[in-house]
Scaffold this active site. Structure first.
Site, PDB file in Angstrom:
ATOM      1  N   MET A  28       0.363  -1.132   0.206  1.00 50.77           N
ATOM      2  CA  MET A  28      -0.524   0.091   0.242  1.00 50.77           C
ATOM      3  C   MET A  28       1.016   1.070  -0.001  1.00 50.77           C
ATOM      4  SD  MET A  28      -4.011  -0.093   1.971  1.00 50.77           S
ATOM      5  CE  MET A  28      -2.774  -0.086   4.007  1.00 50.77           C
ATOM      6  N   HIS A  35       9.446  -3.264   3.340  1.00 48.23           N
ATOM      7  CA  HIS A  35       9.382  -3.653   1.998  1.00 48.23           C
ATOM      8  C   HIS A  35      10.433  -4.232   1.052  1.00 48.23           C
ATOM      9  CE1 HIS A  35       5.792  -0.938   3.002  1.00 48.23           C
ATOM     10  NE2 HIS A  35       5.607  -2.163   2.742  1.00 48.23           N
ATOM     11  N   LYS A 154       4.461 -11.047   9.157  1.00 43.66           N
ATOM     12  CA  LYS A 154       4.062  -9.708   9.958  1.00 43.66           C
ATOM     13  C   LYS A 154       2.795  -9.752  10.057  1.00 43.66           C
ATOM     14  CE  LYS A 154       4.125  -5.208  12.216  1.00 43.66           C
ATOM     15  NZ  LYS A 154       2.459  -4.932  10.986  1.00 43.66           N
ATOM     16  N   ASP A 155       1.718  -9.314   9.059  1.00 39.35           N
ATOM     17  CA  ASP A 155       0.423  -9.474   8.531  1.00 39.35           C
ATOM     18  C   ASP A 155      -0.148 -11.151   8.699  1.00 39.35           C
ATOM     19  OD1 ASP A 155      -0.074  -6.642   8.774  1.00 39.35           O
ATOM     20  OD2 ASP A 155       0.779  -6.562   6.378  1.00 39.35           O
ATOM     21  N   SER A 191       4.189   0.748   8.031  1.00 41.10           N
ATOM     22  CA  SER A 191       3.843   2.223   7.044  1.00 41.10           C
ATOM     23  C   SER A 191       3.202   2.901   8.326  1.00 41.10           C
ATOM     24  CB  SER A 191       3.339   1.787   6.329  1.00 41.10           C
ATOM     25  OG  SER A 191       4.121   1.509   4.806  1.00 41.10           O
TER      26      SER A 191
HETATM   27  O1  PAF Z   1      -0.114  -5.749   3.525  1.00 46.73           O
HETATM   28  C1  PAF Z   1      -0.444  -4.806   2.677  1.00 46.73           C
HETATM   29  O2  PAF Z   1       0.116  -3.810   3.015  1.00 46.73           O
HETATM   30  C2  PAF Z   1      -1.833  -5.103   1.554  1.00 46.73           C
HETATM   31  O3  PAF Z   1      -2.779  -5.931   2.377  1.00 46.73           O
HETATM   32  C3  PAF Z   1      -1.953  -5.766   0.563  1.00 46.73           C
HETATM   33  C4  PAF Z   1      -1.313  -6.940   1.040  1.00 46.73           C
HETATM   34  C5  PAF Z   1      -1.140  -4.545  -0.411  1.00 46.73           C
HETATM   35  C6  PAF Z   1      -2.921  -5.243   0.020  1.00 46.73           C
HETATM   36  O4  PAF Z   1      -3.574  -4.441  -0.167  1.00 46.73           O
END
Ligand code: PAF
Length: 522
Positions: A28, A35, A154-155, A191
């Site tokens: 995002m 990233h 992380k997610d 972020s």
């Molecule tokens: O983890 C993220 O940044 C968002 O949930 C993703 C996978 C880009 C989907 O918008």
């Protein structure tokens, strides 16, 4: 690096980029070191040629709730462009909302992940969030059609859900989870950390610290009985509140099904979300009662030993070649002059048996039995010819299974054999059934015999021997060769060894996250 802002530009780029594997990192935006580490991993070849890396930047309105931070979510395309290029991306796809969702939000076809995966953790506090994530990721995958999709661990809930969505929709993309990147004080990169000001930033670091302490506490207190987790959850919550963090949840779940877990059995996720001022923080640790175990079963001659040894080395796991143990016993039976098919005569030979597997200075495995070094001897055609008969005796099976289970008590190993996933380590984190067609195995066996200076029978004869051995192994009464229900079948025909190892590493990482078994090289 190319900046692509429309679907038409994306299509043109995809059409002109050649045939290299395409690896995709969706984001995002507001890119950071986390990233960049995804992009750097995406650049690794994985044994299939140098890939190209495409990053997307799209602040997806569908995954924000009505009172969430959609409006103020940080947007910094110029900086993102530089950071993506610096990490080695070839293209950045940054469409507007109207460009990605031309039909308008109300008219969108949406992807609804299974309820069971969304009803706990963040899903319980962010209604519609994972539907929004799944919808945008599937749309991006359809447009880009990458070979590999890289997502941060992380997610964790997002990663589990997206793996499931990719699997259920039959999308031809490999999903790779990548390690969480942290600040020096442990705060996971995100972020949203940009929102943290002064004192808030200091307090935010309490979340990873408290979770890590909880995990540490369990490691110290391993007991024979599964440890109940309720007290630990209460303690974590209380400690977070003492740091003035406003807790959304502290939960323990099965790391893969995401269903609540009340006791520490198997790989367990301990996850928390808490608000620190205007910032919602999430983090987790994994709890394990022992180090991971991988079970690799399959028929003779499928190339198990070579790949298992290399795979174990890559992951820093001990390699347990149970076939070598059965071969060593067969050698001992033959040396003792006992008929291999006479269980009554074989049984006494197992008493006080000293069977050792060790790693030689060269890295290879050494095998000794009752003080005899038999590493080479157990590979002879004579041993090969009778190992199935000896291994089919219940007394042999019991003795060696017990020894293997004792070797695996603390985990941290890859065991290879015929009944590892079914009988020896039924609770292994990953079970693989590694196989190849009879013809392919005969070819490999011929090559091996030739290289080791033995006479090479005709291929047809070798095929018949292999088929006969498969039949014996899979029909015997004791511990027949069978694929465990939860094993992944991997057919190695036409695959180079390196490609098989890569596939095993991928499978391992699907089951055992980086945080649970860190190893920077995989
Ligand atoms: O983890 C993220 O940044 C968002 O949930 C993703 C996978 C880009 C989907 O918008």
């Amino acid at each position: 690096m190319q900046l692509l802002q429309t679907r038409a530009e994306l299509r043109r780029w995809l059409g002109s980029r050649g045939s290299a594997p395409l690896h995709f990192v969706p984001t995002m935006g507001a890119l950071h070191r986390g990233h960049q580490s995804l992009i750097r991993r995406a650049n690794r070849t994985g044994g299939l040629g140098q890939p190209q890396v495409l990053v997307s930047v799209f602040v997806n309105p569908l995954q924000f709730g009505p009172n969430e931070d959609l409006e103020r979510y940080p947007r910094s395309l110029e900086a993102d462009r530089q950071l993506a290029a610096e990490a080695g991306a070839q293209a950045l796809f940054a469409p507007s909302v109207a460009e990605l969702y031309p039909e308008g939000e109300a008219e969108l076809t949406r992807v609804q992940p299974p309820r069971s995966l969304q009803q706990g953790l963040c899903g319980a506090h962010r209604s519609g969030h994972f539907e929004g994530v799944a919808t945008v990721v599937v749309r991006l995958l359809a447009l880009i059609q990458p070979d590999r999709l890289l997502l941060g661990e992380k997610d964790w809930q997002q990663l589990v859900i997206l793996r499931r969505v990719v699997h259920d929709l039959g999308l031809a993309v490999q999903v790779e989870g990548c390690p969480t990147q942290r600040e020096a004080d442990g705060l996971a990169l995100s972020s949203r950390n940009r929102y943290l000001e002064g004192e808030q930033r200091r307090r935010a670091a309490a979340l990873p610290r408290i979770l890590a302490t909880a995990a540490q506490q369990l490691r110290g207190g391993a007991t024979a009985e599964p440890t109940p987790l309720a007290a630990l959850l209460g303690q974590v919550r209380q400690q977070l509140e003492q740091e003035q963090l406003v807790v959304d949840y502290v939960e323990a779940t099965n790391a893969h099904s995401l269903q609540p877990r009340h006791q520490l059995t198997g790989l367990t996720l301990l996850a928390a979300a808490a608000h620190c001022g205007p910032t919602r923080l999430i983090d987790h640790v994994f709890l394990m009662s022992r180090a991971p175990i991988v079970a690799i079963d399959g028929p003779a001659g499928a190339g198990k030993s070579t790949v298992t040894r290399a795979f174990a080395e890559r992951l820093g796991l001990i390699y347990l070649d149970t076939g070598a143990m059965y071969r060593a016993v067969t050698w001992w039976v033959q040396r003792s002059g006992v008929a291999p098919d006479d269980a009554g005569a074989v049984a006494p030979l197992l008493e006080g048996l000293e069977l050792q597997l060790s790693t030689a200075a060269s890295g290879g495995q050494r095998v000794s039995i009752n003080g005899h070094e038999v590493t080479e001897a157990i590979r002879s055609p004579e041993v090969t010819g009778q190992v199935s008969v000896v291994a089919a005796h219940a007394c042999v099976r019991d003795a060696l299974t017990r020894q293997q289970q004792a070797m695996g008590e603390r985990g941290g190993l890859v065991a290879e054999g015929r009944d590892i996933g079914t009988a020896v380590f039924p609770d292994a984190e990953l079970k693989v059934f590694l196989t190849a067609t009879t013809a392919e195995r005969a070819r490999r066996r011929a090559l091996d015999l030739q290289q080791r200076g033995f006479a090479v029978p005709a291929l047809g004869e070798l095929e018949a021997q292999i088929a006969e051995r498969d039949h014996l192994d899979s029909t015997r009464a004791v511990a027949p060769l069978t694929q465990a229900e939860d094993a992944v079948e991997l057919i190695t025909d036409g695959l180079a060894i390196e490609a098989v190892i890569e596939r095993l590493v991928d499978l391992f990482r699907q089951r055992v996250p980086h945080d649970a078994w860190p190893n920077p090289s995989v």
